[in-house]
Design a protein around this motif. Sequence first.
Motif, PDB file in Angstrom:
ATOM      1  N   GLY A  43      30.364 -28.044  -7.698  1.00  0.00           N
ATOM      2  CA  GLY A  43      29.318 -27.667  -6.746  1.00  0.00           C
ATOM      3  C   GLY A  43      27.989 -28.230  -7.196  1.00  0.00           C
ATOM      4  N   GLY A  44      27.350 -28.972  -6.302  1.00  0.00           N
ATOM      5  CA  GLY A  44      26.026 -29.515  -6.608  1.00  0.00           C
ATOM      6  C   GLY A  44      26.092 -30.838  -7.349  1.00  0.00           C
ATOM      7  N   GLY A  45      24.920 -31.445  -7.418  1.00  0.00           N
ATOM      8  CA  GLY A  45      24.822 -32.818  -7.911  1.00  0.00           C
ATOM      9  C   GLY A  45      25.122 -32.991  -9.396  1.00  0.00           C
ATOM     10  N   ALA A  47      27.124 -31.289 -11.479  1.00  0.00           N
ATOM     11  CA  ALA A  47      28.571 -31.258 -11.733  1.00  0.00           C
ATOM     12  C   ALA A  47      29.224 -32.539 -11.200  1.00  0.00           C
ATOM     13  N   GLU A  48      28.745 -32.968 -10.059  1.00  0.00           N
ATOM     14  CA  GLU A  48      29.280 -34.192  -9.442  1.00  0.00           C
ATOM     15  C   GLU A  48      29.131 -35.380 -10.411  1.00  0.00           C
ATOM     16  N   ILE A  49      27.957 -35.526 -10.985  1.00  0.00           N
ATOM     17  CA  ILE A  49      27.719 -36.671 -11.881  1.00  0.00           C
ATOM     18  C   ILE A  49      28.523 -36.518 -13.175  1.00  0.00           C
ATOM     19  N   GLN A 224      24.728 -33.842   8.378  1.00  0.00           N
ATOM     20  CA  GLN A 224      24.045 -33.516   7.123  1.00  0.00           C
ATOM     21  C   GLN A 224      25.059 -32.811   6.219  1.00  0.00           C
ATOM     22  N   VAL A 225      25.186 -33.306   4.996  1.00  0.00           N
ATOM     23  CA  VAL A 225      26.061 -32.675   3.993  1.00  0.00           C
ATOM     24  C   VAL A 225      25.153 -32.001   2.975  1.00  0.00           C
ATOM     25  N   SER A 226      25.257 -30.687   2.855  1.00  0.00           N
ATOM     26  CA  SER A 226      24.418 -29.971   1.884  1.00  0.00           C
ATOM     27  C   SER A 226      24.973 -28.597   1.613  1.00  0.00           C
ATOM     28  N   ARG A 227      24.754 -28.106   0.412  1.00  0.00           N
ATOM     29  CA  ARG A 227      24.983 -26.686   0.185  1.00  0.00           C
ATOM     30  C   ARG A 227      24.159 -25.933   1.219  1.00  0.00           C
ATOM     31  N   LEU A 231      16.244 -24.670   1.364  1.00  0.00           N
ATOM     32  CA  LEU A 231      15.448 -25.854   1.033  1.00  0.00           C
ATOM     33  C   LEU A 231      16.043 -27.135   1.637  1.00  0.00           C
ATOM     34  N   LYS A 232      17.289 -27.066   2.087  1.00  0.00           N
ATOM     35  CA  LYS A 232      17.900 -28.239   2.755  1.00  0.00           C
ATOM     36  C   LYS A 232      17.572 -28.227   4.257  1.00  0.00           C
ATOM     37  N   ASP A 233      16.886 -27.193   4.711  1.00  0.00           N
ATOM     38  CA  ASP A 233      16.426 -27.024   6.093  1.00  0.00           C
ATOM     39  C   ASP A 233      17.499 -27.246   7.174  1.00  0.00           C
ATOM     40  N   LEU A 254      27.083 -30.025  10.452  1.00  0.00           N
ATOM     41  CA  LEU A 254      26.456 -29.536   9.221  1.00  0.00           C
ATOM     42  C   LEU A 254      27.601 -29.162   8.298  1.00  0.00           C
ATOM     43  N   ALA A 255      27.831 -30.006   7.319  1.00  0.00           N
ATOM     44  CA  ALA A 255      28.964 -29.760   6.422  1.00  0.00           C
ATOM     45  C   ALA A 255      28.421 -29.260   5.107  1.00  0.00           C
ATOM     46  N   GLY A 256      28.861 -28.107   4.711  1.00  0.00           N
ATOM     47  CA  GLY A 256      28.306 -27.567   3.480  1.00  0.00           C
ATOM     48  C   GLY A 256      29.326 -26.761   2.741  1.00  0.00           C
ATOM     49  N   GLY A 257      28.825 -26.134   1.723  1.00  0.00           N
ATOM     50  CA  GLY A 257      29.709 -25.292   0.951  1.00  0.00           C
ATOM     51  C   GLY A 257      28.830 -24.452   0.082  1.00  0.00           C
ATOM     52  N   THR A 258      29.432 -23.870  -0.878  1.00  0.00           N
ATOM     53  CA  THR A 258      28.669 -23.010  -1.761  1.00  0.00           C
ATOM     54  C   THR A 258      28.895 -23.503  -3.183  1.00  0.00           C
ATOM     55  N   SER A 291      36.343 -30.884  -2.103  1.00  0.00           N
ATOM     56  CA  SER A 291      36.914 -31.523  -0.912  1.00  0.00           C
ATOM     57  C   SER A 291      36.304 -32.917  -0.775  1.00  0.00           C
ATOM     58  N   ASP A 292      36.394 -33.673  -1.856  1.00  0.00           N
ATOM     59  CA  ASP A 292      35.654 -34.942  -1.882  1.00  0.00           C
ATOM     60  C   ASP A 292      36.111 -35.928  -0.812  1.00  0.00           C
ATOM     61  N   ILE A 293      37.412 -35.973  -0.569  1.00  0.00           N
ATOM     62  CA  ILE A 293      37.898 -36.919   0.452  1.00  0.00           C
ATOM     63  C   ILE A 293      37.365 -36.493   1.825  1.00  0.00           C
ATOM     64  N   PHE A 314      17.052 -35.312  -6.722  1.00  0.00           N
ATOM     65  CA  PHE A 314      17.206 -36.737  -6.396  1.00  0.00           C
ATOM     66  C   PHE A 314      17.809 -36.908  -5.000  1.00  0.00           C
ATOM     67  N   ALA A 315      18.695 -36.023  -4.612  1.00  0.00           N
ATOM     68  CA  ALA A 315      19.462 -36.100  -3.354  1.00  0.00           C
ATOM     69  C   ALA A 315      20.559 -37.155  -3.436  1.00  0.00           C
ATOM     70  N   LEU A 316      21.607 -36.777  -4.138  1.00  0.00           N
ATOM     71  CA  LEU A 316      22.772 -37.670  -4.255  1.00  0.00           C
ATOM     72  C   LEU A 316      23.377 -37.990  -2.894  1.00  0.00           C
ATOM     73  N   THR A 317      23.243 -37.043  -1.973  1.00  0.00           N
ATOM     74  CA  THR A 317      23.836 -37.259  -0.646  1.00  0.00           C
ATOM     75  C   THR A 317      23.273 -38.523   0.007  1.00  0.00           C
ATOM     76  N   ILE A 318      22.038 -38.872  -0.331  1.00  0.00           N
ATOM     77  CA  ILE A 318      21.450 -40.085   0.245  1.00  0.00           C
ATOM     78  C   ILE A 318      22.140 -41.317  -0.336  1.00  0.00           C
ATOM     79  N   ALA A 319      22.291 -41.343  -1.657  1.00  0.00           N
ATOM     80  CA  ALA A 319      22.956 -42.505  -2.272  1.00  0.00           C
ATOM     81  C   ALA A 319      24.380 -42.634  -1.730  1.00  0.00           C
ATOM     82  N   GLU A 320      25.044 -41.485  -1.545  1.00  0.00           N
ATOM     83  CA  GLU A 320      26.417 -41.521  -1.002  1.00  0.00           C
ATOM     84  C   GLU A 320      26.426 -42.107   0.412  1.00  0.00           C
ATOM     85  N   ALA A 321      25.448 -41.698   1.213  1.00  0.00           N
ATOM     86  CA  ALA A 321      25.381 -42.193   2.602  1.00  0.00           C
ATOM     87  C   ALA A 321      25.085 -43.689   2.617  1.00  0.00           C
TER      88      ALA A 321
HETATM   89  N1  UDP Z   1      28.544 -31.635  -1.719  1.00  0.00           N
HETATM   90  C1  UDP Z   1      29.900 -31.418  -1.536  1.00  0.00           C
HETATM   91  N2  UDP Z   1      30.308 -30.472  -0.656  1.00  0.00           N
HETATM   92  C2  UDP Z   1      29.424 -29.746   0.059  1.00  0.00           C
HETATM   93  C3  UDP Z   1      28.031 -29.971  -0.114  1.00  0.00           C
HETATM   94  C4  UDP Z   1      27.626 -30.920  -1.022  1.00  0.00           C
HETATM   95  O1  UDP Z   1      30.735 -32.063  -2.177  1.00  0.00           O
HETATM   96  O2  UDP Z   1      29.846 -28.911   0.834  1.00  0.00           O
HETATM   97  C5  UDP Z   1      28.141 -32.654  -2.687  1.00  0.00           C
HETATM   98  C6  UDP Z   1      27.391 -33.825  -2.093  1.00  0.00           C
HETATM   99  O3  UDP Z   1      28.301 -34.761  -1.550  1.00  0.00           O
HETATM  100  C7  UDP Z   1      26.652 -34.328  -3.323  1.00  0.00           C
HETATM  101  C8  UDP Z   1      26.332 -33.048  -4.075  1.00  0.00           C
HETATM  102  O4  UDP Z   1      27.264 -32.072  -3.633  1.00  0.00           O
HETATM  103  O5  UDP Z   1      27.500 -35.120  -4.111  1.00  0.00           O
HETATM  104  C9  UDP Z   1      24.942 -32.540  -3.771  1.00  0.00           C
HETATM  105  O6  UDP Z   1      24.019 -33.230  -4.547  1.00  0.00           O
HETATM  106  P1  UDP Z   1      22.509 -33.359  -4.110  1.00  0.00           P
HETATM  107  O7  UDP Z   1      21.779 -34.060  -5.215  1.00  0.00           O
HETATM  108  O8  UDP Z   1      22.400 -34.020  -2.757  1.00  0.00           O
HETATM  109  O9  UDP Z   1      22.018 -31.865  -3.908  1.00  0.00           O
HETATM  110  P2  UDP Z   1      22.058 -30.532  -4.820  1.00  0.00           P
HETATM  111  O10 UDP Z   1      23.188 -29.712  -4.257  1.00  0.00           O
HETATM  112  O11 UDP Z   1      22.262 -30.934  -6.249  1.00  0.00           O
HETATM  113  O12 UDP Z   1      20.717 -29.894  -4.537  1.00  0.00           O
END
Ligand code: UDP
Length: 409
Positions: A43-45, A47-49, A224-227, A231-233, A254-258, A291-293, A314-321
């Motif tokens: 969850g979040g950037g 852990a992703e990195i 928009q992909v965001s938790r 703050l992600k508005d 709006l795809a998100g998670g926790t 659910s990366d795929i 940094f907003a990893l979601t932007i680099a991913e997009a």
């Molecule tokens: N992400 C995800 N599933 C979700 C929401 C976000 O896998 O439901 C991933 C998103 O693809 C990105 C990371 O979580 O890799 C979010 O990193 P970002 O720096 O954009 O934001 P943060 O959550 O760290 O504020």
Amino acid sequence: MNPKINVKDYEPIVGKSYIEELRMLASRLSGKTVLNINSTFVGGGVAEILSRLVPLLNQLGVDVRWQIISGEARFFKVTKKLHNALHGKAESISDDDFSVFLETAERNSRQIDFSGDILFIHDPQPAALIAKKSDIGKKWIWRCHIDISRPDNRVWEFLRQFITNYDAAVFSSPNFAQQLPIRQFFAPPSIDPLSDKNKELSVEAVDAVLAKYGLNQGKPLILQVSRFDRLKDPLGVIKAFELVSKNFACQLVLAGGTASDDPESGEVLQEVRERAGDNPDIHVLDIPPESDIDINALQRAATIIMQKSLREGFALTIAEALWKAKPVVASAVGGIPLQVRNRLTGLLCHSVEGAAYALRQILANPDYGQWLGRNGKEHVRQHFVITREIRDYLLIFLTLDHREDVISL
Ligand code: UDP
């Protein structure tokens, strides 16, 4: 950890000589152990990195490990407030909150196995573990992934007392940093083009994910992909979409998670669902962790990707997009302007109306959108691919053993 990761596979993306340089730098760290500590494995950037960085560094022959701190729900409530306050948001934080933070650090410092030569501590949650330095020595680095340039002063003063005991701090950009009496390095985050989140997918795989979430494949898709975080508005995204969908047939996802370290997300998800109401073109998807795929497929299916955050790291979601060559419409906050060069690699906005205007520009001119996306992909290839972040860290680890006044670059 992913056993399939192979450093050689990055040669076609960044070049053979780049990978050879990484091997050479890594060889100089032989015999040293680096221990990463953060607050969640998923969850979040951050852990992703780490989930990609750690196995790749191991492959390069560096003994890099990863542990997390444990805490009760109230600890994560406090750290969420600290996180918001460091981003400059008003929060009421009591003395009890600070005590919970310190007690959790104290308990973790008894439980964690600190074996390693370099302790690489990520973000504020585990920052107070530095108290252990007086017992065990070693080199300590604080890796700050958030923008703390305009923090709530009380919270920053509290955190600063720990940070100044580190040997060094690493920020994603000079714009995110604070004046500190310790060495500072700058290393923007990165994405892994070969991870499940970013690798190429077949059309069939993308279609299967759209079908799974009941999405209409024929309509332009704004994503928009965001938790689920204020703050992600997400409500701002819905407003911008409503303005645009009056004139353009399109759908919003709006795809998100926790994240396990974010206690507010359930509440925000509920707010978003209520605001979306029964509009059949707005899809609010609660995506399970890992659910990366699915996320990859949604990003690949999107016509435009938004990140209308009020504050950002940094907003990893932007680099991913951008890596998926998508046009993006994003707020000019945090690390977004490093990635979105306005009108070159995407469109920046400053308001709901600005976001709607940018969305219309791209929807009305798909060739322009594709051109932005192509530029964006090249920008990411040059600056935000994981091999660059690995190189930055290897250099920082090596530099720690040298006195600051004798380094020549
Ligand atoms: N992400 C995800 N599933 C979700 C929401 C976000 O896998 O439901 C991933 C998103 O693809 C990105 C990371 O979580 O890799 C979010 O990193 P970002 O720096 O954009 O934001 P943060 O959550 O760290 O504020």
